[in-house]
Design an enzyme around this catalytic site. Structure first.
Site, PDB file in Angstrom:
ATOM      1  N   TYR A   1       0.824  -1.216   0.000  1.00 52.74           N
ATOM      2  CA  TYR A   1       0.000   0.000   0.000  1.00 52.74           C
ATOM      3  C   TYR A   1       0.858   1.266   0.000  1.00 52.74           C
ATOM      4  O   TYR A   1       1.797   1.379   0.788  1.00 52.74           O
ATOM      5  CB  TYR A   1      -0.895   0.030   1.232  1.00 52.74           C
ATOM      6  CG  TYR A   1      -1.851  -1.121   1.319  1.00 52.74           C
ATOM      7  CD1 TYR A   1      -3.106  -1.055   0.708  1.00 52.74           C
ATOM      8  CD2 TYR A   1      -1.515  -2.279   2.007  1.00 52.74           C
ATOM      9  CE1 TYR A   1      -3.998  -2.122   0.790  1.00 52.74           C
ATOM     10  CE2 TYR A   1      -2.403  -3.354   2.086  1.00 52.74           C
ATOM     11  CZ  TYR A   1      -3.640  -3.261   1.480  1.00 52.74           C
ATOM     12  OH  TYR A   1      -4.511  -4.315   1.551  1.00 52.74           O
TER      13      TYR A   1
ATOM     14  N   ILE B   1       2.756  -4.668   4.918  1.00 54.78           N
ATOM     15  CA  ILE B   1       2.502  -3.353   5.488  1.00 54.78           C
ATOM     16  C   ILE B   1       3.786  -2.545   5.572  1.00 54.78           C
ATOM     17  O   ILE B   1       3.763  -1.385   5.955  1.00 54.78           O
ATOM     18  CB  ILE B   1       1.864  -3.439   6.896  1.00 54.78           C
ATOM     19  CG1 ILE B   1       2.621  -4.468   7.753  1.00 54.78           C
ATOM     20  CG2 ILE B   1       0.399  -3.775   6.816  1.00 54.78           C
ATOM     21  CD1 ILE B   1       2.284  -4.380   9.218  1.00 54.78           C
ATOM     22  N   HIS B   2       4.898  -3.164   5.213  1.00 51.30           N
ATOM     23  CA  HIS B   2       6.175  -2.470   5.335  1.00 51.30           C
ATOM     24  C   HIS B   2       7.084  -2.964   4.209  1.00 51.30           C
ATOM     25  O   HIS B   2       7.121  -4.157   3.926  1.00 51.30           O
ATOM     26  CB  HIS B   2       6.796  -2.795   6.706  1.00 51.30           C
ATOM     27  CG  HIS B   2       7.775  -1.784   7.154  1.00 51.30           C
ATOM     28  ND1 HIS B   2       9.090  -1.808   6.741  1.00 51.30           N
ATOM     29  CD2 HIS B   2       7.651  -0.693   7.955  1.00 51.30           C
ATOM     30  CE1 HIS B   2       9.727  -0.781   7.282  1.00 51.30           C
ATOM     31  NE2 HIS B   2       8.875  -0.091   8.025  1.00 51.30           N
TER      32      HIS B   2
ATOM     33  N   GLU C   1     -13.848  -8.349   3.818  1.00 53.35           N
ATOM     34  CA  GLU C   1     -13.389  -7.864   5.118  1.00 53.35           C
ATOM     35  C   GLU C   1     -14.392  -8.018   6.250  1.00 53.35           C
ATOM     36  O   GLU C   1     -14.164  -7.492   7.349  1.00 53.35           O
ATOM     37  CB  GLU C   1     -12.977  -6.381   5.018  1.00 53.35           C
ATOM     38  CG  GLU C   1     -12.189  -6.053   3.752  1.00 53.35           C
ATOM     39  CD  GLU C   1     -11.461  -4.717   3.813  1.00 53.35           C
ATOM     40  OE1 GLU C   1     -10.872  -4.408   4.854  1.00 53.35           O
ATOM     41  OE2 GLU C   1     -11.488  -3.983   2.808  1.00 53.35           O
TER      42      GLU C   1
ATOM     43  N   LYS D   1       8.270   7.896  -5.371  1.00 55.30           N
ATOM     44  CA  LYS D   1       9.130   6.700  -5.319  1.00 55.30           C
ATOM     45  C   LYS D   1       8.451   5.461  -5.909  1.00 55.30           C
ATOM     46  O   LYS D   1       9.108   4.444  -6.167  1.00 55.30           O
ATOM     47  CB  LYS D   1       9.488   6.400  -3.852  1.00 55.30           C
ATOM     48  CG  LYS D   1      10.499   7.360  -3.266  1.00 55.30           C
ATOM     49  CD  LYS D   1      10.800   6.964  -1.815  1.00 55.30           C
ATOM     50  CE  LYS D   1      11.581   8.055  -1.098  1.00 55.30           C
ATOM     51  NZ  LYS D   1      11.567   7.871   0.366  1.00 55.30           N
TER      52      LYS D   1
ATOM     53  N   ASP E   1      -9.888  -6.031   9.496  1.00 59.38           N
ATOM     54  CA  ASP E   1     -11.289  -5.629   9.576  1.00 59.38           C
ATOM     55  C   ASP E   1     -12.179  -6.835   9.850  1.00 59.38           C
ATOM     56  O   ASP E   1     -13.180  -6.730  10.566  1.00 59.38           O
ATOM     57  CB  ASP E   1     -11.717  -4.939   8.275  1.00 59.38           C
ATOM     58  CG  ASP E   1     -11.341  -3.465   8.299  1.00 59.38           C
ATOM     59  OD1 ASP E   1     -10.970  -2.984   9.380  1.00 59.38           O
ATOM     60  OD2 ASP E   1     -11.410  -2.810   7.253  1.00 59.38           O
TER      61      ASP E   1
ATOM     62  N   ARG F   1      -6.710   1.964  -5.113  1.00 57.34           N
ATOM     63  CA  ARG F   1      -7.764   1.511  -4.202  1.00 57.34           C
ATOM     64  C   ARG F   1      -8.641   2.680  -3.827  1.00 57.34           C
ATOM     65  O   ARG F   1      -8.181   3.632  -3.171  1.00 57.34           O
ATOM     66  CB  ARG F   1      -7.200   0.834  -2.961  1.00 57.34           C
ATOM     67  CG  ARG F   1      -8.341   0.205  -2.153  1.00 57.34           C
ATOM     68  CD  ARG F   1      -7.879  -0.856  -1.189  1.00 57.34           C
ATOM     69  NE  ARG F   1      -7.413  -0.310   0.071  1.00 57.34           N
ATOM     70  CZ  ARG F   1      -7.497  -0.948   1.236  1.00 57.34           C
ATOM     71  NH1 ARG F   1      -8.010  -2.169   1.290  1.00 57.34           N
ATOM     72  NH2 ARG F   1      -7.034  -0.402   2.323  1.00 57.34           N
TER      73      ARG F   1
ATOM     74  N   ASP G   1      -6.181 -32.221 -16.642  1.00 57.90           N
ATOM     75  CA  ASP G   1      -7.420 -31.494 -16.950  1.00 57.90           C
ATOM     76  C   ASP G   1      -7.111 -30.009 -17.157  1.00 57.90           C
ATOM     77  O   ASP G   1      -5.994 -29.548 -16.916  1.00 57.90           O
ATOM     78  CB  ASP G   1      -8.471 -31.711 -15.862  1.00 57.90           C
ATOM     79  CG  ASP G   1      -7.976 -31.302 -14.501  1.00 57.90           C
ATOM     80  OD1 ASP G   1      -6.853 -30.759 -14.387  1.00 57.90           O
ATOM     81  OD2 ASP G   1      -8.710 -31.519 -13.524  1.00 57.90           O
TER      82      ASP G   1
ATOM     83  N   LYS H   1       5.638  12.356  -1.715  1.00 60.38           N
ATOM     84  CA  LYS H   1       6.987  11.784  -1.718  1.00 60.38           C
ATOM     85  C   LYS H   1       6.947  10.292  -2.020  1.00 60.38           C
ATOM     86  O   LYS H   1       7.734   9.771  -2.807  1.00 60.38           O
ATOM     87  CB  LYS H   1       7.640  11.984  -0.341  1.00 60.38           C
ATOM     88  CG  LYS H   1       8.420  13.267  -0.233  1.00 60.38           C
ATOM     89  CD  LYS H   1       9.249  13.275   1.056  1.00 60.38           C
ATOM     90  CE  LYS H   1       9.677  14.706   1.396  1.00 60.38           C
ATOM     91  NZ  LYS H   1      10.220  14.789   2.759  1.00 60.38           N
TER      92      LYS H   1
END
Lengths: 330, 330, 330
Positions: B37, B263-264, B161, B48, B197, B96, B311, B44
């Protein structure tokens, strides 16, 4: 638990308990503690089939039979049916045909219908939808004719092997029950979890502890039991690991499974020992039925047993335990 | 497994295998091993973005953008689209938007539609029902017009969620497929599990071993795969615990997930390494496709590979593996 | 998470937050950390009932009351209602009637309706289908009359105890909500997992670590929460094992359960301590509500809190936490 007998169902309950229902040849409880595949393309293995000490024997036309060997395998099974052995060491001999989506089902069934005899059960892999089930019904009806479908105590066993099928199990099993009752189509009394194909379908990796299919297996059991069918557990793939097999058998049994597929004859003993009810369970079942019969003689419609009121599904479970033990010990 | 090609589907199968299906720009397989995200309110970080070495980049208008910063964030994204970088290091840049229930969706889409360019994918959080999906469709259609909806290879990625959404996933994903086919709406090819969530919704507490969402994650995978969509796993919240992250990646992969939210940025490498197919898997896929092509040249419609009949879903999986590897290694 | 307040729902949201919704006597949050059964056939235990320090007390007509004692037990409860104690140490006194399928429900309700008073809640075991729910409604309506059904803040608590019921929970709980809204029937605000009957139904064996019902419990929570109802967890059968009980309480709480059935008064303390929200959680809830009220005064409809946008379900959870703590600590 408590009596689940509304006034309407008491008559059905008595009918059921009198034995005219559950013990007719079509409705009987078939032990399927272990289910073993025998490729029908292999005449030597077919020769040995009558002596195999396994509850449920699958004469196999699908996996394990190469495309080029399908025609011959079909004929082998037709001959097997024609010359039906006087005695089998197993409790059920089924024929597993190819799936609806393979395009081979009609050819399978056409060849099998040439025999005047039917196996104990037809077994159909990869039931992915209610539509598949309807196609199966039409294919069998067309090849065997209405009369043989309706007058024969042949059973159906179906395989659930995809994500879509697993999610739609309630609708699929409901449709199977309805077909049996309305069209008098072969009764489906067991469902097998095709774990390898399921994992391939969802992109999961099979492991010995089977964590990747925990949800699938427990949802599978719930669906089978909601529709009164036996639940047959996944294959244990590492066939040399007896301890691991035993552990997974015990797990499956404690989760409500009635039996397990085996891929190697050496697995049969371990699996069948495990899926035999415990002495405690046999005692519970025997006593429950005895007390029930006493109450029936007294004209009562409901009764308590060991602190619980007894309902119809529970009485049926007790009867199944006793019937299983009676069958496998004779 | 066995051939799942009824006579009707063989033509589709050949079409699919010829590459005109799967490799059109709209149907191509997009690697999403890691999904990161980037808050669109932060210029900034947007600067990037083109250099970020992550499979899937989410330019974010929802969580992580304060209410007071929404308007500015929308404009930042419109500008980003207008000045679309010549090259991204990632395989997909998505936007999003805010959820249907937020009341902010129409404003988001109206602003984005001012740009002549569209992102690779639109990403919509908190799809709680088929109704939500229909509202999304109407909102986009109204802002972009029929023609752009129909002629653009833009994809959709949706988030599940809540408890209600998880239970209704089969209906929701079916509706997403139907919308794509009937209304020619953007194709939904990936679904993301919004675990935080979800836990808040059911009142559960997130833990590192994620036992509290085991059922949810495995049900989620089954639903995604039943409808042919990628399954993107939960965030691993303890971002300093690399070992724990690795373990959960491996678990998710073995359960059938195709990727994981991060998340990081420090989590990207671990996650993408893990979700890269193993050498064994790549070999399986490559050989399978090779043999399939040989059989195609021989005019055969079905074939066996390593003891299993192959298959369509399995061939598709093999193609996806090869395409994933080809993409991420170039 | 993010605001889930579409324009239409903002008014409802304000109504809800103003307290006229949630704090009306019918909609109030009832602590049910522990739920204890008292057999109504035992006058001594009924005498002690008002002093029992448990959140939720079940005066029991079903299991635990022998068939021969049903008539007397019904009368005991009618008398209990007539002479309703001035004060109970518990937060709810419910009466558990017999199931629809028992054939005893009408007799139960007819006797209870003779009293001019109603318990805080009616509790109905073995709801197996939407049909069962409709039968419950008709039975109560017939005995109590439309007016008492509509004008009384009595609640319903229902039990899910079979495979079929577990699979059909979404339909059952939806029907319960609809009945309450359309027919103004008693509001169902809690659902109890009848784990022993569930295990008997699927043929599973209960164990202390409860692995056999992991899927069932997590699916159960998801269903309850999807329909805004409390989820009450399985009984811990080994009532002498306090450590095991504590562990299972913590597990259940972290999975989203709101409380747990207890089979022995000695379990009450452990269970109620565990299901009390943590200091951290209470702080979160208190602060969230405080900030919400400040934003309300400022006329804003949505707000962020600790990095997340706050939606209606989350605000409701916070209010429930505060209300639970306020109630149990007074």
């Amino acid at each position: 638990m408590f009596i689940r007998l509304g006034k309407r169902s008491i008559q059905q309950f008595r009918h059921f308990c009198s034995g005219t229902g559950a013990s007719s040849s079509n409705d009987k409880y078939v032990p399927r503690r272990a289910l073993l595949y025998v490729p029908a393309s292999n005449p030597k293995m077919l020769d040995k089939a009558p002596k195999l000490q396994v509850d449920c024997l699958v004469l196999e036309l699908e996996d394990g039979v190469a495309l080029t060997a399908k025609a011959e395998a079909r004929q082998n099974i037709r001959k097997y049916l024609d010359n039906w052995p006087q005695q089998h060491a197993c409790h059920e001999v089924g024929v597993r045909v190819n799936s609806v989506s393979s395009g081979l089902l009609a050819d399978d069934v056409t060849e099998l219908a040439k025999s005047s005899k039917l196996p104990d059960a037809f077994m159909v892999p990869k039931i992915d939808s209610v539509d598949d089930l309807n196609t199966v019904w039409k294919t069998f009806r067309s090849a065997y004719g209405d009369q043989r479908i309706r007058n024969t105590p042949t059973r159906m066993v179906i395989w659930i092997e995809s994500a879509r099928a697993l999610l739609d199990m309630p609708q699929i099993l409901k449709a199977a029950s309805t077909l049996h009752k309305s069209a008098q189509f072969f009764r489906t009394d067991a469902v097998v979890f095709g774990s390898d194909d399921y994992c391939a379908d969802i992109g999961a990796t099979r492991s010995n502890d089977a964590t990747e299919i925990m949800y699938a297996r427990q949802h599978f059991v719930a669906c089978c039991k909601a529709y009164g069918m036996q639940a047959i557990d996944a294959v244990y793939i590492d066939y040399k690991d007896v301890e691991g097999l035993k552990k997974q058998c015990e797990q499956g049994k404690s989760w409500g499974f009635n039996g397990k597929q085996v891929i190697h004859p050496t697995q049969i003993g371990t699996v069948q020992d495990c899926f035999l009810p415990s002495a405690e369970r046999i005692d519970w079942a025997t006593e429950l039925i005895k007390e029930f019969e006493q109450h029936q003689r007294g004209g009562k419609g409901a009764f308590t047993f060991r602190g619980h009121m007894i309902d119809r599904p529970l009485l049926l479970q007790a009867k199944n335990v006793v019937e299983l033990v009676r069958n496998v010990k004779k």
